[in-house]
Design a protein around this motif. Structure first.
Motif, PDB file in Angstrom:
ATOM      1  N   TYR A  98       0.811  -1.210   0.000  1.00  0.00           N
ATOM      2  CA  TYR A  98       0.000   0.000   0.000  1.00  0.00           C
ATOM      3  C   TYR A  98       0.847   1.264   0.000  1.00  0.00           C
ATOM      4  O   TYR A  98       0.338   2.359   0.168  1.00  0.00           O
ATOM      5  CB  TYR A  98      -0.933   0.001   1.218  1.00  0.00           C
ATOM      6  CG  TYR A  98      -2.218  -0.740   0.949  1.00  0.00           C
ATOM      7  CD1 TYR A  98      -2.234  -2.124   0.824  1.00  0.00           C
ATOM      8  CD2 TYR A  98      -3.419  -0.049   0.795  1.00  0.00           C
ATOM      9  CE1 TYR A  98      -3.401  -2.809   0.561  1.00  0.00           C
ATOM     10  CE2 TYR A  98      -4.597  -0.724   0.540  1.00  0.00           C
ATOM     11  CZ  TYR A  98      -4.577  -2.096   0.416  1.00  0.00           C
ATOM     12  OH  TYR A  98      -5.735  -2.766   0.158  1.00  0.00           O
ATOM     13  N   LYS A  99       2.163   1.112  -0.183  1.00  0.00           N
ATOM     14  CA  LYS A  99       3.036   2.273  -0.242  1.00  0.00           C
ATOM     15  C   LYS A  99       3.506   2.493  -1.672  1.00  0.00           C
ATOM     16  O   LYS A  99       3.681   1.550  -2.441  1.00  0.00           O
ATOM     17  CB  LYS A  99       4.254   2.079   0.669  1.00  0.00           C
ATOM     18  CG  LYS A  99       3.911   2.045   2.156  1.00  0.00           C
ATOM     19  CD  LYS A  99       5.160   1.989   2.993  1.00  0.00           C
ATOM     20  CE  LYS A  99       4.827   1.997   4.466  1.00  0.00           C
ATOM     21  NZ  LYS A  99       6.035   2.026   5.316  1.00  0.00           N
ATOM     22  N   PHE A 100       3.700   3.743  -1.989  1.00  0.00           N
ATOM     23  CA  PHE A 100       4.202   4.096  -3.315  1.00  0.00           C
ATOM     24  C   PHE A 100       5.274   5.153  -3.119  1.00  0.00           C
ATOM     25  O   PHE A 100       5.011   6.253  -2.633  1.00  0.00           O
ATOM     26  CB  PHE A 100       3.076   4.638  -4.201  1.00  0.00           C
ATOM     27  CG  PHE A 100       3.531   5.017  -5.593  1.00  0.00           C
ATOM     28  CD1 PHE A 100       3.818   4.036  -6.521  1.00  0.00           C
ATOM     29  CD2 PHE A 100       3.678   6.342  -5.947  1.00  0.00           C
ATOM     30  CE1 PHE A 100       4.238   4.370  -7.787  1.00  0.00           C
ATOM     31  CE2 PHE A 100       4.094   6.685  -7.213  1.00  0.00           C
ATOM     32  CZ  PHE A 100       4.376   5.706  -8.144  1.00  0.00           C
ATOM     33  N   ASP A 101       6.500   4.787  -3.453  1.00  0.00           N
ATOM     34  CA  ASP A 101       7.628   5.695  -3.271  1.00  0.00           C
ATOM     35  C   ASP A 101       7.756   6.154  -1.825  1.00  0.00           C
ATOM     36  O   ASP A 101       8.211   7.265  -1.545  1.00  0.00           O
ATOM     37  CB  ASP A 101       7.473   6.926  -4.185  1.00  0.00           C
ATOM     38  CG  ASP A 101       8.754   7.749  -4.264  1.00  0.00           C
ATOM     39  OD1 ASP A 101       8.652   8.964  -4.477  1.00  0.00           O
ATOM     40  OD2 ASP A 101       9.849   7.168  -4.065  1.00  0.00           O
ATOM     41  N   LEU A 151       0.175   6.980  -1.859  1.00  0.00           N
ATOM     42  CA  LEU A 151      -0.636   5.843  -2.302  1.00  0.00           C
ATOM     43  C   LEU A 151      -0.905   6.016  -3.784  1.00  0.00           C
ATOM     44  O   LEU A 151      -1.084   7.142  -4.267  1.00  0.00           O
ATOM     45  CB  LEU A 151      -1.968   5.831  -1.548  1.00  0.00           C
ATOM     46  CG  LEU A 151      -1.934   5.588  -0.043  1.00  0.00           C
ATOM     47  CD1 LEU A 151      -3.316   5.816   0.535  1.00  0.00           C
ATOM     48  CD2 LEU A 151      -1.472   4.187   0.263  1.00  0.00           C
ATOM     49  N   ASN A 152      -0.966   4.895  -4.503  1.00  0.00           N
ATOM     50  CA  ASN A 152      -1.368   5.042  -5.898  1.00  0.00           C
ATOM     51  C   ASN A 152      -2.887   5.164  -5.963  1.00  0.00           C
ATOM     52  O   ASN A 152      -3.588   4.986  -4.961  1.00  0.00           O
ATOM     53  CB  ASN A 152      -0.848   3.883  -6.761  1.00  0.00           C
ATOM     54  CG  ASN A 152      -1.380   2.539  -6.317  1.00  0.00           C
ATOM     55  OD1 ASN A 152      -2.543   2.418  -5.927  1.00  0.00           O
ATOM     56  ND2 ASN A 152      -0.545   1.513  -6.372  1.00  0.00           N
ATOM     57  N   ASN A 153      -3.399   5.431  -7.144  1.00  0.00           N
ATOM     58  CA  ASN A 153      -4.835   5.707  -7.270  1.00  0.00           C
ATOM     59  C   ASN A 153      -5.701   4.519  -6.890  1.00  0.00           C
ATOM     60  O   ASN A 153      -6.774   4.670  -6.304  1.00  0.00           O
ATOM     61  CB  ASN A 153      -5.149   6.153  -8.705  1.00  0.00           C
ATOM     62  CG  ASN A 153      -4.711   7.581  -8.964  1.00  0.00           C
ATOM     63  OD1 ASN A 153      -4.734   8.398  -8.055  1.00  0.00           O
ATOM     64  ND2 ASN A 153      -4.287   7.875 -10.179  1.00  0.00           N
ATOM     65  N   ASN A 154      -5.261   3.305  -7.225  1.00  0.00           N
ATOM     66  CA  ASN A 154      -6.042   2.131  -6.853  1.00  0.00           C
ATOM     67  C   ASN A 154      -6.111   1.968  -5.341  1.00  0.00           C
ATOM     68  O   ASN A 154      -7.146   1.578  -4.793  1.00  0.00           O
ATOM     69  CB  ASN A 154      -5.437   0.871  -7.485  1.00  0.00           C
ATOM     70  CG  ASN A 154      -5.694   0.798  -8.979  1.00  0.00           C
ATOM     71  OD1 ASN A 154      -6.666   1.366  -9.476  1.00  0.00           O
ATOM     72  ND2 ASN A 154      -4.823   0.104  -9.693  1.00  0.00           N
ATOM     73  N   ASP A 155      -4.999   2.242  -4.668  1.00  0.00           N
ATOM     74  CA  ASP A 155      -4.986   2.155  -3.211  1.00  0.00           C
ATOM     75  C   ASP A 155      -5.938   3.176  -2.596  1.00  0.00           C
ATOM     76  O   ASP A 155      -6.668   2.885  -1.650  1.00  0.00           O
ATOM     77  CB  ASP A 155      -3.573   2.389  -2.667  1.00  0.00           C
ATOM     78  CG  ASP A 155      -2.603   1.309  -3.099  1.00  0.00           C
ATOM     79  OD1 ASP A 155      -3.064   0.176  -3.324  1.00  0.00           O
ATOM     80  OD2 ASP A 155      -1.401   1.595  -3.215  1.00  0.00           O
ATOM     81  N   GLY A 186      -8.878  14.117  -2.410  1.00  0.00           N
ATOM     82  CA  GLY A 186      -7.959  15.132  -2.917  1.00  0.00           C
ATOM     83  C   GLY A 186      -6.576  14.595  -3.218  1.00  0.00           C
ATOM     84  O   GLY A 186      -5.765  15.262  -3.864  1.00  0.00           O
ATOM     85  N   MET A 187      -6.276  13.368  -2.759  1.00  0.00           N
ATOM     86  CA  MET A 187      -4.965  12.776  -2.993  1.00  0.00           C
ATOM     87  C   MET A 187      -4.860  12.106  -4.359  1.00  0.00           C
ATOM     88  O   MET A 187      -3.768  11.811  -4.834  1.00  0.00           O
ATOM     89  CB  MET A 187      -4.656  11.727  -1.914  1.00  0.00           C
ATOM     90  CG  MET A 187      -4.541  12.283  -0.519  1.00  0.00           C
ATOM     91  SD  MET A 187      -4.502  10.975   0.728  1.00  0.00           S
ATOM     92  CE  MET A 187      -3.040  10.066   0.223  1.00  0.00           C
ATOM     93  N   THR A 188      -5.998  11.810  -4.992  1.00  0.00           N
ATOM     94  CA  THR A 188      -5.963  11.121  -6.275  1.00  0.00           C
ATOM     95  C   THR A 188      -5.817  12.108  -7.425  1.00  0.00           C
ATOM     96  O   THR A 188      -6.269  13.246  -7.347  1.00  0.00           O
ATOM     97  CB  THR A 188      -7.238  10.272  -6.477  1.00  0.00           C
ATOM     98  OG1 THR A 188      -7.131   9.548  -7.691  1.00  0.00           O
ATOM     99  CG2 THR A 188      -8.480  11.149  -6.520  1.00  0.00           C
ATOM    100  N   ILE A 189      -5.194  11.651  -8.510  1.00  0.00           N
ATOM    101  CA  ILE A 189      -4.925  12.553  -9.634  1.00  0.00           C
ATOM    102  C   ILE A 189      -5.983  12.412 -10.722  1.00  0.00           C
ATOM    103  O   ILE A 189      -5.888  13.032 -11.764  1.00  0.00           O
ATOM    104  CB  ILE A 189      -3.535  12.278 -10.231  1.00  0.00           C
ATOM    105  CG1 ILE A 189      -3.444  10.823 -10.721  1.00  0.00           C
ATOM    106  CG2 ILE A 189      -2.440  12.590  -9.225  1.00  0.00           C
ATOM    107  CD1 ILE A 189      -2.121  10.493 -11.416  1.00  0.00           C
ATOM    108  N   ARG A 190      -6.964  11.587 -10.490  1.00  0.00           N
ATOM    109  CA  ARG A 190      -8.051  11.458 -11.467  1.00  0.00           C
ATOM    110  C   ARG A 190      -9.377  11.351 -10.731  1.00  0.00           C
ATOM    111  O   ARG A 190      -9.422  11.135  -9.532  1.00  0.00           O
ATOM    112  CB  ARG A 190      -7.843  10.241 -12.360  1.00  0.00           C
ATOM    113  CG  ARG A 190      -7.712   8.914 -11.628  1.00  0.00           C
ATOM    114  CD  ARG A 190      -7.431   7.801 -12.625  1.00  0.00           C
ATOM    115  NE  ARG A 190      -7.015   6.576 -12.009  1.00  0.00           N
ATOM    116  CZ  ARG A 190      -7.810   5.652 -11.514  1.00  0.00           C
ATOM    117  NH1 ARG A 190      -9.120   5.847 -11.541  1.00  0.00           N
ATOM    118  NH2 ARG A 190      -7.347   4.537 -10.992  1.00  0.00           N
TER     119      ARG A 190
END
Length: 304
Positions: A66-69, A73-77, A106-110
């Motif tokens: 569930y971590k990204f970099d 979080l990525n969008n699916n998470d 607000g954290m998602t880019i889409r």
């Protein structure tokens, strides 16, 4: 800091660090370790994958998947968390949860468009349950002693004094798990049977209460099961498949199915079966049939 803000902060911190101890969280937020433990349980209810790390350098961590970099979080998470929180918010109406959902969106880019959707019907009685849940949550956090009247299956009322430790959701039923001062033991109380719940002073949490509460819940849910065979009408087939799976169902005729399931011999199992009316017929065992018939007779007499 409000609890919901603390929960978001905990997730953000764990996204950036491998392991954080309860002491570190306690010092950072100026709350007790017990409060941090409850926060972790709350996040667990929302299906956020936090787990405990034991040992000298132990604490809490977030699953690497569930971590990204290490930070994002990525969008699916994010979608998974929003779906879980959205379902949780339907069961417990809370403005803080709604605010949290908006923050995470607000954290998602889409645009958020989940592939999984949860819907819980808003029954009229649920609003009262939500009020009771909110009150009991405060009682647990602040160690309030609770008094209430409790109505059993036969309508008998008794007064209880309880040290509340946990709110438990089993299927769609809410329960309060606490220590009964009258029974001098841990007990489980169905929220819909609780009347006139009130705060009545404070209590000091008992040593080992977490483990005892777990045992109480396990004992309540793992009662002695009986293998029961039913003949059911095709119109209720789907309901049994959803609850017990396709392997429990065997087609008999175009209009009927044979079902073999395990049920406890208690009022909850009898209520479940009674809800189907003449759409089901218990084939065996004989002792279960006898107990079920007795339950139906007592229920009829209760409402005469």
């Amino acid at each position: 800091m409000k609890k919901i803000e603390r929960l978001i902060s905990i997730v953000m911190i764990l996204l950036q660090k491998d392991v954080v101890s309860a002491s570190q969280f306690s010092s950072l937020f100026n709350v007790t370790k017990r409060t941090i433990q409850r926060d972790m349980e709350t996040l667990g209810y929302a299906s956020i994958p936090i787990y405990a790390v034991y040992g000298a350098d132990g604490g809490y961590a977030l699953m690497e998947e569930y971590k990204f970099d290490k930070r994002l979080l990525n969008n699916n998470d994010i979608e998974n968390i929003l779906v879980a929180l959205g379902g949780f918010e339907q069961l417990i109406t809370n403005q803080d949860i709604q605010t949290t959902i908006q923050k995470i969106k607000g954290m998602t880019i889409r645009e958020f468009s989940p592939k999984l959707d949860l819907t819980f019907y808003e029954w009229p009685g649920r609003s009262q349950i939500k009020e009771d849940i909110d009150f009991i949550r405060q009682a647990i956090e602040n160690h309030w002693l609770l008094t209430f009247a409790y109505v059993d299956q036969k309508g008998n009322k008794s007064n209880r004094v309880i040290e509340p430790y946990k709110i438990h959701l089993s299927e769609m039923h809410w329960y309060l798990v606490g220590y009964s001062l009258e029974r001098k033991d841990y007990r489980t109380f169905k929220l819909t049977r609780i009347l006139d719940i009130q705060r009545n002073g404070f209590f000091v949490p008992r040593s080992g209460s977490d483990e005892e509460v777990k045992k109480t819940i396990q004992h309540y849910e793992q009662q002695q099961l009986e293998s029961v065979q039913l003949l059911i009408d095709v119109s209720v087939r789907d309901q049994f498949i959803e609850r017990y799976g396709k392997n429990a169902i065997t087609k008999q005729t175009t209009e009927s199915y044979l079902v073999t399931i395990e049920l406890p011999q208690n009022s909850y199992a009898y209520q479940f079966l009674a809800g189907f009316g003449n759409k089901i017929k218990i084939i065996k065992p004989r002792n279960f049939i006898t107990s079920y018939v007795k339950f139906l007779e007592e229920t009829v007499n209760l409402y005469k």
